[in-house]
Write an enzyme that holds these catalytic residues in place. Structure first.
Site, PDB file in Angstrom:
ATOM      1  N   THR A  97       0.866  -1.174   0.000  1.00 21.08           N
ATOM      2  CA  THR A  97       0.000   0.000   0.000  1.00 21.08           C
ATOM      3  C   THR A  97       0.903   1.224   0.000  1.00 21.08           C
ATOM      4  O   THR A  97       1.598   1.503   0.981  1.00 21.08           O
ATOM      5  CB  THR A  97      -0.934   0.016   1.218  1.00 21.08           C
ATOM      6  N   LYS A 172      -7.352   1.630  -3.280  1.00 20.04           N
ATOM      7  CA  LYS A 172      -7.058   1.278  -1.882  1.00 20.04           C
ATOM      8  C   LYS A 172      -7.283   2.482  -0.967  1.00 20.04           C
ATOM      9  O   LYS A 172      -7.743   2.335   0.172  1.00 20.04           O
ATOM     10  CB  LYS A 172      -5.614   0.779  -1.744  1.00 20.04           C
ATOM     11  N   LYS A 240      -0.151   5.562   8.397  1.00 20.79           N
ATOM     12  CA  LYS A 240       0.654   5.677   7.176  1.00 20.79           C
ATOM     13  C   LYS A 240      -0.255   5.749   5.955  1.00 20.79           C
ATOM     14  O   LYS A 240      -0.079   6.593   5.076  1.00 20.79           O
ATOM     15  CB  LYS A 240       1.596   4.473   7.078  1.00 20.79           C
TER      16      LYS A 240
END
Length: 290
Positions: A97, A172, A240
């Protein structure tokens, strides 16, 4: 059957690589902490490599599942990086990711060397990886995606190409925006139920049959009520991801007030010592004594 290198054996990558081996592929692995690669080989067979370049040599596919943009750049472009070993015709499938920008950057570098590239972040958490039931959202050329589809299906329950390189990462981000809002809403609902003197579990049983139903409610409300937060994606990693989301929103003009607020709530959880708790721990900041 394909020759595959899997790079990055964390809580997601370790079982994903195992599914590839069980599917009959020839799999070699690399991990920054070599002992993890050795442990994987002891469990599954295959071969451990000492550099990403060695792992990528003579492979049909190279799968990546590392931490962030900087980790991806290092493992791709370092002196012993994947692009030093990958041959023309190899396809790199990046399950990290990361930002859409770094996906485009790495895709361009790969294409210059005749190497295919797909950005393919996953959703489903550790349980999804272990059970081979991940959702995989992919960016890249359709022909490259079609070539890679049978391999990715080794651990996917849902696999879809979303558009050109970078589209997987953008999708995502959509996923993480949804999760942030859902978990905060569920946390507030459970907190409210308890403060109102209701049986929280009974309340969830009732509303789960109506419009409030969600995966988070079904799978996390019991552990949230019990104050148990060892069941999934860590707060540190969620922050994050939300940082990537908020950076992208500043570029594309999207307004994400709730996401920005929940990101700060996760910062509160980190300050409580919960950086390694799973994302459902948002309830802990509501339940704490002020």
């Amino acid at each position: 059957m394909a020759n595959i290198a899997f790079i990055g054996l964390g809580v997601m990558g370790y079982p994903m690589a195992g599914h590839l081996k069980r599917a009959g592929h020839e799999v070699c692995v690399y991990n920054r902490t070599a002992s993890k690669a050795d442990a994987w080989v002891a469990e599954h067979g295959g071969r451990a490599c000492r550099t990403p370049a060695e792992a990528a040599t003579e492979q049909d596919f190279v799968m990546l599942c590392v931490g962030n943009d900087n980790d991806l750049r290092e493992v791709m472009t370092g002196e012993q990086g994947v692009l030093q070993g990958a041959r023309s015709g190899t396809v790199i499938i990046d399950h990290t990711t990361a930002s859409a920008n770094v996906a485009v950057e790495m895709g361009q570098l790969a294409q210059e060397r005749g190497v295919g590239f797909l950005d393919a972040p996953v959703s489903g958490g550790q349980a999804g990886a272990e059970n081979g039931k991940l959702t995989v959202m992919v960016g890249g050329e359709e022909s490259v995606f079609d070539f890679a589809r049978p391999v990715i299906n080794s651990y996917a329950k849902m696999l879809k190409r979303m558009g050109p390189i970078g589209s997987g990462q953008l999708t995502k981000m959509v996923n993480q925006i949804c999760i942030a809002g859902l978990v905060q809403g569920l946390s507030e609902a459970l907190h409210f139920a308890q403060c109102a003197g209701l049986d929280g579990e009974a309340a969830m049983e009732v509303i789960s049959k109506g419009a409030a139903q969600s995966w988070q409610l079904e799978n996390r409300h019991k552990t949230m009520l019990a104050g148990e937060f060892d069941f999934g994606f860590a707060v540190d990693w969620m922050r994050k991801d939300l940082s990537i989301v908020l950076d992208e929103s500043r570029q594309n003009g999207a307004r994400l007030p709730v996401t920005a607020l929940v990101d700060q709530f996760y910062a509160d959880v980190q300050a409580m010592g919960g950086g390694r708790w799973d994302t459902s721990s948002l309830i802990a900041r509501l339940d704490r004594s002020e």
